[in-house]
Scaffold this active site. Structure first.
Site, PDB file in Angstrom:
ATOM      1  N   SER A   1       0.814  -1.217   0.000  1.00  0.00           N
ATOM      2  CA  SER A   1       0.000   0.000   0.000  1.00  0.00           C
ATOM      3  C   SER A   1       0.850   1.271   0.000  1.00  0.00           C
ATOM      4  CB  SER A   1      -0.937   0.007   1.205  1.00  0.00           C
ATOM      5  OG  SER A   1      -0.202  -0.140   2.399  1.00  0.00           O
TER       6      SER A   1
ATOM      7  N   HIS B   1       0.876   5.189   6.403  1.00  0.00           N
ATOM      8  CA  HIS B   1       0.664   5.786   5.079  1.00  0.00           C
ATOM      9  C   HIS B   1       0.823   7.298   5.179  1.00  0.00           C
ATOM     10  CE1 HIS B   1      -1.610   1.921   5.002  1.00  0.00           C
ATOM     11  NE2 HIS B   1      -0.875   1.803   3.916  1.00  0.00           N
TER      12      HIS B   1
ATOM     13  N   ASP C   1      -3.539   5.899  11.695  1.00  0.00           N
ATOM     14  CA  ASP C   1      -2.627   5.512  10.619  1.00  0.00           C
ATOM     15  C   ASP C   1      -1.402   6.423  10.576  1.00  0.00           C
ATOM     16  OD1 ASP C   1      -1.285   4.798   8.337  1.00  0.00           O
ATOM     17  OD2 ASP C   1      -3.030   4.849   7.005  1.00  0.00           O
TER      18      ASP C   1
END
Ligand SMILES: *[C@@H]1O[C@H](CO)[C@@H](O)[C@H](O)[C@H]1NC(C)=O
Ligand SMILES: *[C@@H]1O[C@H](CO)[C@@H](O)[C@H](O)[C@H]1NC(C)=O
Ligand SMILES: *[C@@H]1O[C@H](CO)[C@@H](O)[C@H](O)[C@H]1NC(C)=O
Length: 358
Positions: A115, A339, A336
């Site tokens: 990702s 990311h 998160d």
């Protein structure tokens, strides 16, 4: 094949003279490398406030996934959008999306990885879209996902592969095969490939997508993760060395993207995530030091026979504790700090990718 040796970028010291010499030995791709290179090391430097950033407005980019769309999902601060990477002693070339599309007219490039590759792929698509907002662009989701800039015939693709090497379901369970890379057949025939893998190598418990790990004929319940990463990445390196025609395909490896869950790494020992971080760290060094996986990447790449350009983005990204989605990550649960928001930090990775190509 001649530009193979000059374009030996495992280490990023770019010698202009070598590049100029490569002009005489081949045509085509190499000439694109011969201009505009003035930085000794694009990866050492610091972040500076710059009012002209960000490079695009995420609200007008049709590709941004909710998990990266921080402003849309309520992030209240905007200062993190306003920083420019300033390499020591030189200026990062301005990203010129039209120029990028012209240079890559009729060509196909693909990000292959987890990702974090998805993050960088979406960033590049947004940067190119911002340069030609009225052109015809098609977006086809799948494996791979493909965004095509029709007027230029440029396809920018993403192939999800968490480990690069294979996970195979067998009667005993799911086996991570450190020396098998079957999906490699889907990566042939591209003009540019940008690989990445690391984050999934650390996953344990429920988020570990395999039950056994196989190395040669031996099967283990588990293995030291850096050792496993070294073996898996070496399999990838051998695959590149035996399958890539360097005259036709440029290969990049996107270095280790850091996370921010341990405040001690940046001088805030009580912090357990990146929530409410609003500014980068000042200066050019990170108190937490390098990520151990970086040395695996360096040693594997330096043993390769084919040229691979390492996008060595770890340090510059470590300084960006403010650039993660934290809780503004669509319906992605939790905090998160792995990311990165878009627009945001991956745009800088792509500026460096562009700098490496012009
Ligand atoms: C995009 O495609 C449509 C239909 O094929 C065409 O009518 C239009 O002129 C194209 N737009 C541009 C900017 O080329
Ligand atoms: C490598 O690619 C170049 C450029 O496409 C081509 O001319 C050459 O024949 C290829 N070499 C091999 C060994 O396939
Ligand atoms: C970083 O530098 C900026 C500009 O020089 C300054 O305003 C800010 O207070 C500094 N931050 C820290 C944490 O030292």
């Amino acid at each position: 094949m001649e530009w193979q040796t000059p374009w030996r970028f495992g280490i990023v010291y770019v010698l202009l003279s070598v590049l100029v010499a490569s002009l005489h030995t081949s045509s085509g791709l190499s000439s694109e490398l011969a201009s505009g290179v003035s930085c000794n090391n694009l990866f050492q430097g610091s972040w500076v406030y710059d009012e002209s950033y960000p490079l695009y407005d995420s609200a007008s980019c049709p590709f941004v996934d909710p998990e990266f769309d921080c402003q849309r999902y309520g992030r209240p601060d905007k200062m993190y959008l306003k920083f420019k990477w300033n390499p020591n002693g030189c200026e990062l070339p301005r990203f010129d999306g039209r120029d990028f599309l012209e240079r890559w007219r009729g060509k196909k490039m693909m990000f292959v990885g987890d990702s974090i590759s998805f993050n960088q792929w979406q960033s590049l698509a947004c940067m190119l879209h911002a340069a030609v907002p009225n052109s015809n662009i098609t977006y086809k989701k799948g494996t791979p996902s493909t965004i095509t800039f029709e007027e230029y015939g440029v396809s920018v693709m993403f192939y999800r592969s968490t480990y690069l090497v294979d996970i195979v379901s067998e009667s005993t369970g799911r086996v991570l095969k450190l020396d098998s890379i079957q999906s490699g057949s889907a990566w042939l025939g591209f003009d540019m490939l940008i690989f990445n893998t690391w984050h999934w190598w650390t996953h344990t418990g429920k988020s570990q997508p395999w039950d056994y790990v196989q190395d040669g004929a031996k099967i283990y319940k588990d293995m030291d993760r850096l050792v496993a990463f070294n073996k898996g990445l070496s399999t990838w390196a051998n695959w590149v060395d035996s399958n890539i025609n360097s005259t036709a395909t440029k290969v990049f490896f996107q270095g280790i993207s850091p996370t921010h869950y341990q405040g001690a790494d940046w001088g805030e020992p009580k912090a357990t995530n990146c929530y409410e971080q609003k500014q980068p760290l000042n200066g050019s060094s990170y108190p937490g030091g390098p990520v151990p996986a970086q040395s695996v990447v360096n040693s594997v790449l330096s043993a390769m026979s084919k040229p691979v350009y390492l996008l060595d983005i770890t340090l510059l990204s470590q300084l960006r504790k403010d650039a993660h989605p934290s809780k503004y990550s669509g319906d992605h649960p939790g905090m998160d700090c792995s990311h990165w928001c878009l627009s945001g930090l991956p745009d800088t990775w792509n500026q460096i990718l562009y700098a490496a190509l012009i």
